[in-house]
Design an enzyme around this catalytic site. Structure first.
Site, PDB file in Angstrom:
ATOM      1  N   ASP A  29      35.953  53.057  24.382  1.00 21.34           N
ATOM      2  CA  ASP A  29      37.147  52.155  24.137  1.00 21.34           C
ATOM      3  C   ASP A  29      38.563  52.764  24.056  1.00 21.34           C
ATOM      4  OD1 ASP A  29      35.270  50.090  23.625  1.00 21.34           O
ATOM      5  OD2 ASP A  29      35.138  50.597  21.499  1.00 21.34           O
ATOM      6  N   LYS A  47      40.178  52.149  29.085  1.00 22.47           N
ATOM      7  CA  LYS A  47      39.881  52.279  30.665  1.00 22.47           C
ATOM      8  C   LYS A  47      40.213  51.201  31.501  1.00 22.47           C
ATOM      9  CE  LYS A  47      35.728  53.267  29.337  1.00 22.47           C
ATOM     10  NZ  LYS A  47      35.870  53.506  27.742  1.00 22.47           N
ATOM     11  N   GLY A  56      32.709  47.035  27.177  1.00 21.13           N
ATOM     12  CA  GLY A  56      33.858  45.911  27.128  1.00 21.13           C
ATOM     13  C   GLY A  56      35.001  46.511  27.441  1.00 21.13           C
ATOM     14  N   HIS A  57      35.407  46.054  28.885  1.00 21.49           N
ATOM     15  CA  HIS A  57      36.983  46.558  29.197  1.00 21.49           C
ATOM     16  C   HIS A  57      37.604  45.607  29.077  1.00 21.49           C
ATOM     17  CE1 HIS A  57      34.625  50.106  31.429  1.00 21.49           C
ATOM     18  NE2 HIS A  57      34.395  50.236  30.076  1.00 21.49           N
ATOM     19  N   GLN A 108      31.760  53.731  28.304  1.00 26.71           N
ATOM     20  CA  GLN A 108      31.648  54.352  27.346  1.00 26.71           C
ATOM     21  C   GLN A 108      32.682  55.561  27.287  1.00 26.71           C
ATOM     22  OE1 GLN A 108      28.470  53.615  28.967  1.00 26.71           O
ATOM     23  NE2 GLN A 108      29.048  51.632  27.924  1.00 26.71           N
TER      24      GLN A 108
END
Ligand code: GDP
Ligand code: IMO
Ligand code: MG
Length: 424
Positions: free
Chosen positions: A13, A16, A40-41, A224
């Site tokens: 988080d 990225k 979750g990007h 990650q």
């Protein structure tokens, strides 16, 4: 042409998704190399927020090809939801998205196994996102997995059935209360498989190799963060893939000699979701301010993220194992208004001062040693040039660059694409 890498240096988080989107205009191809829908990007542009889980963060740029590499694990059900959302935004994903035949598929029973495993661990649970990541990578390394290329074969459903049956036996073995209706889950799964089949499957290592040969530029997108790496992270509180630079080689089929820039991305402070040690974690008003101002809630699970000061011991380690060539500092804006900022420069480890990450960083062994900095009050979110940055922020950045011996070339001052300062 070399492949550039962008990967997280902390516990995920870091931002990225935002930076891949910002950098995409410089690349022909964006390729995800590991992880799956545990990621979750978040991307923000034109006043809208988009969250991607499995699809590379270059997808909103029309002329970019997005590759889901062999190291990724795909849940067809979540993937289909992502595709539906893209379609609503008018994104022509069929042209822009290529999937490796060697990527593994997350079955509904993998998700159930994840839940059963976590329930059986009680207080010692990993804090998994429950997306079936661990069980799917276990089947991959156990040589039982189903790959994207398999679903093109006539007998793949037999293989599916015997694996799903085996998983059901394993769920019973855990002896925990997991309620499920497999028939319903399978209906949804097979519908999603039909959607997946409408996309283009490729031998991605060959595709990327040929693309490089013809001069195409490639950015590999990690998921990650380095401290969640299966080998180098805070094991067992990690994910089940190599999130570090080496993972880009195995997850895309590129050689170490073909890697160019390694962009290492970190928050100006530290966050972590799920369980596991976190030496600089704050349980006071400062931690609450970071969580509140930084909107620190997981993009995949919505869980609150734990917050703490920047940990240079861990960051130095992450830079080392990844061979980082450029640093990108995120969320500097969140630190505006702190009177004093702290950076952990060493650990007191069982009475001894150390500057490397030891085998065990559990609370009882490690006390962070901090260097203090004067904070800044200026709002950074409207700044677009390095020359506008306050002196205290420059001092903070200079110190980090000196300690890590790597330049910080981008400073992010807000979630939007435009809130990005390039430093020379
Ligand atoms: P990723 O998983 O590394 O892509 O990061 P996430 O999307 O899970 O989490 C990063 C969060 O911070 C998202 O909500 C972003 O919109 C937000 N974000 C990214 N960069 C910045 C920044 O510089 N400042 C602020 N305030 N928010 C940011
Ligand atoms: P992005 O790509 C933050 C964490 C989970 C849990 C541990 C194992 O958005 O940075 P898993 O579901 O992989 O078995 O969970 O890893 N985790 C993440 N934390 N960002 C992520 O991805 C994460 N993916 C997994 O919270 O502690
Ligand atoms: Mg995330």
């Amino acid at each position: 042409m070399a492949v550039d890498l962008l990967l997280g240096l902390q516990w995920g988080d870091e931002g990225k998704g935002k930076i891949v989107d910002v950098l995409t205009s410089k690349y022909n191809i964006i390729a995800r190399f590991q992880g799956g829908p545990n990621a979750g990007h978040t991307l923000v542009f034109n006043g809208k927020k988009h969250v991607l889980h499995t699809i590379p963060s270059g997808i909103f740029h029309e002329d970019t090809v997005n590759v889901v590499g062999n190291g990724v694990v795909i849940d067809p059900v979540i993937f289909k939801k992502e595709l539906d959302k893209l379609a609503e935004q008018g994104v022509d994903y069929k042209k822009a998205l290529l999937i490796s035949r060697k990527a593994h598929i997350i079955l509904p029973t993998h998700r159930l196994l994840d839940a059963a495993s976590e329930a059986s661990k009680g207080k010692a649970k990993i804090g998994s996102t429950l997306k079936g990541i661990g069980p799917t990578y276990m089947d991959k390394t156990g040589r039982n997995g189903i790959r994207v290329g398999d679903i093109e074969l006539a007998d793949w459903k037999d293989k599916y059935r015997s694996l799903a049956d085996k998983h059901e036996d394993m769920i019973k073995f855990y002896n925990v209360d997991i309620q499920y209706n497999l028939k319903e889950l399978e209906t949804e799964f097979f519908e999603a498989i039909a959607t997946l089949k409408t996309l283009t499957f490729i031998d991605s290592e060959e595709y990327l190799h040929q693309s490089m040969k013809s001069g195409q530029t490639i950015l590999a997108e990690g998921a990650q963060g380095s401290l969640l790496d299966i080998d180098f992270g805070t094991y067992p509180f990690v994910t089940s893939s190599n999130t570090t630079a080496a993972g880009a080689c195995t997850g895309l089929g590129i050689a170490p000699t073909q890697i160019g820039e390694v962009f290492g991305i970190f928050k100006a402070y530290t966050t972590r979701v799920g369980s596991g040690p976190f030496p600089t974690e704050l349980f006071d008003a400062d931690g609450e301010t970071m969580a509140k101002v930084g909107h620190e809630f997981g993009a995949t699970t919505g869980r609150p993220r734990r917050c703490g000061w920047l940990d240079l011991v861990a960051l130095r380690y992450a830079c080392q194992i990844n061979g980082v060539t450029q640093l990108i500092m995120m969320k500097g804006d969140v630190l505006s208004g702190f009177k004093t900022l702290k950076v952990c420069t060493a650990y007191n480890y069982k009475g001894e001062e150390i500057t490397h990450l030891p085998f065990n960083i559990e609370e009882e062994n490690v006390t962070p040693i901090y260097t203090e900095f004067k904070g800044w009050n200026e709002d950074l979110t409207e700044m677009t040039e390095a020359s506008q940055m306050p002196k205290a922020l420059n001092d903070y950045i200079d110190f980090l660059e000196k300690e890590l011996e790597i330049p910080i070339t981008i400073v992010s001052v807000g979630p939007d694409r435009k809130q990005t300062i390039v430093r020379q």
